[in-house]
Design an enzyme around this catalytic site. Structure first.
Site, PDB file in Angstrom:
ATOM      1  N   LYS A   1      29.817 -41.439 -26.410  1.00 37.50           N
ATOM      2  CA  LYS A   1      31.011 -41.297 -27.260  1.00 37.50           C
ATOM      3  C   LYS A   1      31.261 -42.533 -28.107  1.00 37.50           C
ATOM      4  CE  LYS A   1      33.691 -37.710 -25.066  1.00 37.50           C
ATOM      5  NZ  LYS A   1      34.957 -37.307 -24.479  1.00 37.50           N
TER       6      LYS A   1
ATOM      7  N   LYS B   1      24.094 -30.228 -25.099  1.00 32.02           N
ATOM      8  CA  LYS B   1      25.064 -29.359 -24.420  1.00 32.02           C
ATOM      9  C   LYS B   1      26.094 -28.835 -25.422  1.00 32.02           C
ATOM     10  CE  LYS B   1      28.416 -32.709 -23.072  1.00 32.02           C
ATOM     11  NZ  LYS B   1      29.353 -33.360 -22.348  1.00 32.02           N
TER      12      LYS B   1
ATOM     13  N   LYS C   1      32.785 -29.737 -27.645  1.00 27.15           N
ATOM     14  CA  LYS C   1      33.934 -29.550 -28.536  1.00 27.15           C
ATOM     15  C   LYS C   1      33.714 -30.274 -29.854  1.00 27.15           C
ATOM     16  CE  LYS C   1      37.143 -29.541 -24.601  1.00 27.15           C
ATOM     17  NZ  LYS C   1      37.830 -30.480 -23.725  1.00 27.15           N
TER      18      LYS C   1
HETATM   19  P1  TYM Z   1      36.157 -31.955 -20.589  1.00 30.57           P
HETATM   20  O1  TYM Z   1      37.522 -31.730 -21.118  1.00 30.57           O
HETATM   21  O2  TYM Z   1      35.136 -32.545 -21.501  1.00 30.57           O
HETATM   22  O3  TYM Z   1      35.553 -30.613 -20.054  1.00 30.57           O
HETATM   23  C1  TYM Z   1      36.279 -29.787 -19.143  1.00 30.57           C
HETATM   24  C2  TYM Z   1      35.342 -29.199 -18.117  1.00 30.57           C
HETATM   25  O4  TYM Z   1      34.331 -28.427 -18.780  1.00 30.57           O
HETATM   26  C3  TYM Z   1      33.047 -28.843 -18.339  1.00 30.57           C
HETATM   27  N1  TYM Z   1      32.098 -28.691 -19.442  1.00 30.57           N
HETATM   28  C4  TYM Z   1      30.977 -27.971 -19.381  1.00 30.57           C
HETATM   29  N2  TYM Z   1      30.442 -27.229 -18.392  1.00 30.57           N
HETATM   30  C5  TYM Z   1      29.285 -26.579 -18.655  1.00 30.57           C
HETATM   31  N3  TYM Z   1      28.649 -26.648 -19.852  1.00 30.57           N
HETATM   32  C6  TYM Z   1      29.144 -27.383 -20.874  1.00 30.57           C
HETATM   33  N4  TYM Z   1      28.527 -27.433 -22.049  1.00 30.57           N
HETATM   34  C7  TYM Z   1      30.367 -28.091 -20.652  1.00 30.57           C
HETATM   35  N5  TYM Z   1      31.138 -28.893 -21.434  1.00 30.57           N
HETATM   36  C8  TYM Z   1      32.180 -29.259 -20.668  1.00 30.57           C
HETATM   37  C9  TYM Z   1      33.220 -30.300 -17.950  1.00 30.57           C
HETATM   38  O5  TYM Z   1      32.194 -30.712 -17.069  1.00 30.57           O
HETATM   39  C10 TYM Z   1      34.570 -30.279 -17.304  1.00 30.57           C
HETATM   40  O6  TYM Z   1      34.489 -29.853 -15.957  1.00 30.57           O
HETATM   41  N6  TYM Z   1      36.479 -36.108 -17.843  1.00 30.57           N
HETATM   42  C11 TYM Z   1      36.754 -34.684 -17.841  1.00 30.57           C
HETATM   43  C12 TYM Z   1      38.225 -34.351 -17.655  1.00 30.57           C
HETATM   44  C13 TYM Z   1      38.857 -34.962 -16.448  1.00 30.57           C
HETATM   45  C14 TYM Z   1      38.633 -34.571 -15.102  1.00 30.57           C
HETATM   46  C15 TYM Z   1      39.490 -35.401 -14.329  1.00 30.57           C
HETATM   47  C16 TYM Z   1      37.801 -33.623 -14.506  1.00 30.57           C
HETATM   48  C17 TYM Z   1      39.756 -35.959 -16.439  1.00 30.57           C
HETATM   49  N7  TYM Z   1      40.161 -36.227 -15.154  1.00 30.57           N
HETATM   50  C18 TYM Z   1      39.517 -35.291 -12.916  1.00 30.57           C
HETATM   51  C19 TYM Z   1      37.844 -33.520 -13.110  1.00 30.57           C
HETATM   52  C20 TYM Z   1      38.688 -34.363 -12.348  1.00 30.57           C
HETATM   53  C21 TYM Z   1      36.319 -34.119 -19.190  1.00 30.57           C
HETATM   54  O7  TYM Z   1      36.186 -34.831 -20.148  1.00 30.57           O
HETATM   55  O8  TYM Z   1      36.228 -32.792 -19.239  1.00 30.57           O
END
Ligand code: TYM
Length: 344
Positions: free
Chosen positions: A115, A207, A210
């Site tokens: 990022k 992958k 967003k």
């Molecule tokens: P975020 O917002 O990027 O994504 C949310 C969830 O979606 C999953 N994900 C995917 N799974 C499969 N294929 C993909 N292409 C894909 N893109 C995203 C992510 O793995 C995630 O589970 N850091 C985290 C948010 C967070 C969090 C937490 C998660 C903050 N605090 C505590 C768990 C526990 C994030 O950026 O997710």
């Protein structure tokens, strides 16, 4: 060994473009876990602002993720749904974890490297410290299980490292105040099934994300039937029919991705999908995929629209959820302050 009651925590960032990867890799799993667990699901708005978010869009995006949770089947009455910034314990615990985590640990995080890009000097300090806040999210509830996609694995390992270092560094204080031999659990990631890493529809080596500049790279939860059909029609594939075994599939990332998506949507295995579609050309498999996607996603996007038409109702859900979350997190934080030696 201290045993901790099972509790599930996970979070999703409100950064717009909520997509099929987020749904299949995370939200769909959140729904299933409600059956047998106490679950806490958080819209992580403080994580979102580690990169620039237009304030005019952020609140709408927070409501959109909340609506997606509920439209997918998360029950905010039986479980906890809230947004991170309403529970200040997350920020307070994150500060303490900033003092537990080491620079070297955070420097190794691949998400930060991706990022921040080439110009790391210009990345926000928040983007660097992001995983310490994530550990605080989880450990404020002493959560034992965290369902996520594959891309969050490294952050969950770091959460365990922070928990372990805290438990070690403050061992005598934890003992003195009667918290057993471990204050924080070593949280287990739950990364299972065919859709832990949904790939871009334009490039099977990246992958689905967003932030991809191409809208054709992802299905978003608000896409209508025509858009879903167009995106799958344009999805990159190869000229061969689908194989009949996993080894052959593995060598064809774009084909594998579409099979994985079909398997996850229809709640079967890749093997079962191959058993049904081996020998099919993409010209036949893609329409079946579109049908499956529309059948599963249209009710969710319809319900999201209905919920988002009443922002006051969503805000009330978040407020009630935040009150429930704070009750738990404030107990953890009170104990942590005692353990660290702060005067309350
Ligand atoms: P975020 O917002 O990027 O994504 C949310 C969830 O979606 C999953 N994900 C995917 N799974 C499969 N294929 C993909 N292409 C894909 N893109 C995203 C992510 O793995 C995630 O589970 N850091 C985290 C948010 C967070 C969090 C937490 C998660 C903050 N605090 C505590 C768990 C526990 C994030 O950026 O997710």
């Amino acid at each position: 060994m201290t045993t901790f009651p099972e509790r599930v925590f996970s979070g999703v960032q409100p950064t717009g473009n909520l997509h099929l990867g987020n749904y299949l890799g995370a939200i769909k799993k959140f729904v299933a876990l409600q059956e047998n667990h106490n679950c806490i699901y958080c819209v992580v708005d403080m994580h979102a602002i580690t990169t620039w978010q237009d304030p005019k869009e952020l609140s709408g995006n927070i409501r959109e993720v909340t609506a997606a949770f509920i439209a997918s089947g998360i029950d905010p009455e039986k479980h906890v749904v809230f947004n991170q910034s309403q529970v200040s314990e997350h920020a307070e615990l994150a500060w303490i974890f900033n003092c537990v985590a080491r620079m070297g640990w955070l420097s190794r995080m691949t998400q930060f490297k991706d990022k921040a890009g080439k110009d790391r000097e210009k990345a926000s300090v928040g983007l660097f410290a992001y995983p310490a806040l994530m550990a605080a999210d989880i450990l404020a509830y002493r959560a034992t299980h965290v369902p996520v996609g594959d891309d969050q694995k490294q952050h969950l390992e770091l959460t365990r490292d922070i928990a372990q270092k805290f438990n070690n560094d403050f061992r005598s204080s934890i003992d003195e105040y009667g918290y057993g031999d471990q204050f924080f659990p070593l949280t287990e990631p739950l990364i299972e099934g065919p859709a832990t890493r949904v790939m871009s529809l334009r490039d099977g080596s990246k992958k689905m994300s967003k932030s991809d500049p191409s809208d054709l790279s992802r299905i978003v939860l608000t896409d209508d039937r025509d858009t879903i059909a167009k995106k799958f029609r344009k999805a990159k594939t190869d000229p061969m029919p689908l194989p009949d075994n996993l080894d052959d599939l593995r060598a064809r990332p774009e084909a594998e991705n579409l099979v994985n998506i079909y398997a996850a949507l229809s709640e079967t295995s890749k093997e079962a999908v191959l058993a049904e579609f081996a020998g099919f050309e993409f010209s036949k498999f893609k329409p079946a995929l579109v049908e499956m996607a529309v059948e599963k996603l249209a009710p969710i996007s319809g319900e999201m629209q209905r919920l988002q038409a009443d922002p006051g109702h969503i805000d009330q859900i978040l407020k009630d959820g935040s009150d429930k979350a704070r009750e738990i997190a404030s107990i953890t934080l009170g104990a942590v302050k005692e353990i660290v030696g702060f005067i309350k």
